[in-house]
Design an enzyme around this catalytic site. Structure first.
Site, PDB file in Angstrom:
ATOM      1  N   ASN A 210      -9.171  65.632 -22.774  1.00 27.31           N
ATOM      2  CA  ASN A 210      -8.271  66.622 -23.388  1.00 27.31           C
ATOM      3  C   ASN A 210      -7.284  67.128 -22.349  1.00 27.31           C
ATOM      4  OD1 ASN A 210      -9.452  69.053 -22.049  1.00 27.31           O
ATOM      5  ND2 ASN A 210     -11.272  68.296 -23.132  1.00 27.31           N
ATOM      6  N   ALA A 275     -14.653  75.398 -18.990  1.00 30.63           N
ATOM      7  CA  ALA A 275     -14.349  73.972 -19.163  1.00 30.63           C
ATOM      8  C   ALA A 275     -14.140  73.611 -20.624  1.00 30.63           C
ATOM      9  CB  ALA A 275     -15.483  73.133 -18.586  1.00 30.63           C
ATOM     10  N   PRO A 305     -24.242  67.225 -25.269  1.00 36.09           N
ATOM     11  CA  PRO A 305     -25.043  68.452 -25.190  1.00 36.09           C
ATOM     12  C   PRO A 305     -24.122  69.659 -25.039  1.00 36.09           C
ATOM     13  CG  PRO A 305     -25.148  67.212 -23.119  1.00 36.09           C
ATOM     14  CD  PRO A 305     -24.434  66.344 -24.113  1.00 36.09           C
ATOM     15  N   ASP A 306     -24.551  70.785 -25.577  1.00 39.43           N
ATOM     16  CA  ASP A 306     -23.759  72.019 -25.438  1.00 39.43           C
ATOM     17  C   ASP A 306     -24.234  72.751 -24.175  1.00 39.43           C
ATOM     18  OD1 ASP A 306     -22.699  74.641 -25.615  1.00 39.43           O
ATOM     19  OD2 ASP A 306     -22.338  74.307 -27.753  1.00 39.43           O
ATOM     20  N   PHE A 323     -15.954  80.540 -23.584  1.00 42.68           N
ATOM     21  CA  PHE A 323     -14.557  80.557 -24.012  1.00 42.68           C
ATOM     22  C   PHE A 323     -14.514  79.975 -25.422  1.00 42.68           C
ATOM     23  CE2 PHE A 323     -11.091  81.572 -21.016  1.00 42.68           C
ATOM     24  CZ  PHE A 323     -11.869  82.108 -19.998  1.00 42.68           C
ATOM     25  N   LYS A 337     -19.325  82.002 -32.416  1.00 39.37           N
ATOM     26  CA  LYS A 337     -19.873  81.351 -31.197  1.00 39.37           C
ATOM     27  C   LYS A 337     -20.656  82.345 -30.356  1.00 39.37           C
ATOM     28  CE  LYS A 337     -16.505  77.663 -30.911  1.00 39.37           C
ATOM     29  NZ  LYS A 337     -15.154  77.283 -30.553  1.00 39.37           N
TER      30      LYS A 337
END
Ligand code: PMT
Length: 409
Positions: A210, A275, A305-306, A323, A337
């Site tokens: 990204n 990130a 994975p988170d 974030f 979140k």
């Protein structure tokens, strides 16, 4: 005036090739205003001369436990009392084992046993020795004894291998020591920041990624450092130089960032996930470059994975700041979140054409369970300072039970 001015630092040097870096470390400590007394083990003297350290520290170097002259002047008990902090760098596997066992069979181990000052160790050894369960067990024991480990770093080793076990650079060690005496809003705390994108390989030449430049995360790492924290920056591939005095771990994929984060958060008090982690990776990256023989090409993707959720859900979770990058419904998605990932705080930014990603300026809406603050459009450096100040305020508030005094010891 530096936080190290007139501080009494005992620098213990044990036997290892990184002992040569202790010369630079001594110079940096003295330059920062500290009074340095060097203690060398027998092994250290095989790698670097006492004369070098004496010239750089401006004090005689201590090598013997039983030294009649020293006992009359600065004997081991006096030296143990004189120290405001003992830093052992490099700390070899043997020295780590001896301090963990509470041995007192040479001057350095005796000092560590006889002092009430805080002790920091900078491990330095071959990667296999570092990963050996015996060494890891010793390190756990040291942590239980409130002895701080700084590093080790990863990278090329003197033995020709690559991996974890390198001593942290003198500048990083200097900053860890300085941050112990600092009085900023995050003084004495360990902060981990993730920054930049991750890259997920499709084949040896292509990847999914990204537009994250790392600017926001690097600015936060710098601001946390300015606030007195000892900072580890875990960075995806970006074109930025690691900020001075910050331990930087370079990674490429989400899985590598997860590994590095789980290692770094051990014993840290604040985790900031800036990130832009790729949510998916290619299920089976090709070994060879994909040839354009077909008109269409489908890739099977697998969920990554988170990292943020895994850190926040640890039983010993630090104060965790996420974030949220959203193109719409900023508050709804950010609050979702915050709750779902069990965060202490979330900083939401609107993204899209010319917004947030790879820009010099940014704006944030910051949410925590009981509150909200808008940080308007400004440079990422200024924005980072405001966010760090807000994090420090929330961290020190009575509803966040973080044992800061313990962290500083
Ligand atoms: O790097 P810059 O160019 O300066 O741009 C800054 C930024 C826009 C990248 C930054 O401000 C930002 O918004 N970072 C988070 C980007 C993102 O991935 O947001 P998200 O809403 O998809 O993820 C939510 C949170 O979960 C983030 O804290 C993210 O780090 C984390 N996450 C996401 C996925 C995953 N697999 N693991 C994670 O930890």
């Amino acid at each position: 005036m530096s936080s190290l001015t007139h501080k009494h630092i005992v620098l213990g040097i044990s036997g290892g090739i990184a002992a040569y870096k202790a010369a630079e470390l001594t110079r940096l400590l003295v330059k920062a205003g500290a009074e340095v007394r060097v203690v060398m083990t027998q092994g250290a003297q095989e790698f670097i001369t006492a004369l070098t350290l004496q010239a750089l520290s401006g004090n005689s170097v201590h090598t013997e436990l039983f030294d009649l002259e020293a006992e009359a002047a600065m004997g081991h008990i006096e030296l143990a009392r004189w120290a405001d902090l003992i830093l052992v760098a490099p700390a070899s596997a043997n020295t780590i084992a001896r301090i963990a066992q509470g041995r007192a069979d040479d001057l350095l181990s005796t000092l560590c046993l006889a002092t009430e000052a805080p002790i920091m160790l900078a491990p330095s050894m071959n990667r296999v020795m570092w990963n050996n369960p015996a060494t890891q067990q010793n390190c756990h024991t040291l942590k239980d004894l409130d002895i701080r480990l700084i590093g080790p770093a990863s990278g090329a080793q003197a033995c020709g291998e690559t991996g974890e076990g390198r001593m942290e650079e003198p500048e990083v060690l200097l900053n860890a020591v300085a941050s112990h005496f600092q009085t900023g809003a995050l003084a004495g705390l360990k902060v981990v920041v993730t920054a930049g994108p991750t890259r997920e390989a499709i084949d040896p030449v292509r990847y999914i990624s990204n537009r994250s430049s790392g600017k926001m995360g690097y600015a936060l790492a710098r601001s946390a450092r300015e606030a007195g924290a000892e900072v580890t920056l875990i960075s995806g591939p970006v074109h930025l130089q690691p900020p001075e005095g910050i331990a930087c771990v370079r990674v490429e994929t989400a899985e590598e960032m997860l590994d590095a984060s789980l290692k770094a958060v051990d014993g840290c008090q604040v985790f900031i996930a800036t990130a832009a982690v790729a949510d998916y990776r290619v299920a089976q990256p090709a070994d060879q470059k994909h040839k354009k023989t077909q008109e269409d090409w489908s890739l099977e993707l697998r969920r990554n994975p988170d990292i943020l959720a895994q850190v926040a859900q640890r039983p010993d979770a630090p104060f965790t700041v996420g974030f949220a990058a959203e193109t719409q419904q900023l508050e709804d998605y950010a609050r979702d979140k915050l709750v779902r990932k069990r965060l202490n705080m979330i900083a939401a930014n609107k993204v899209g054409q010319g917004l947030a990603f790879d820009q010099d300026d940014n704006a944030l809406e910051v949410f925590w369970p009981e509150g909200h603050q808008s940080l308007p459009m400004q440079s990422k450096d200024r924005l980072a300072r405001s966010l760090i100040a807000l994090i420090a305020k929330r961290l020190h508030s009575s509803d966040n039970i973080i044992d800061i005094q313990h962290a500083k010891n």
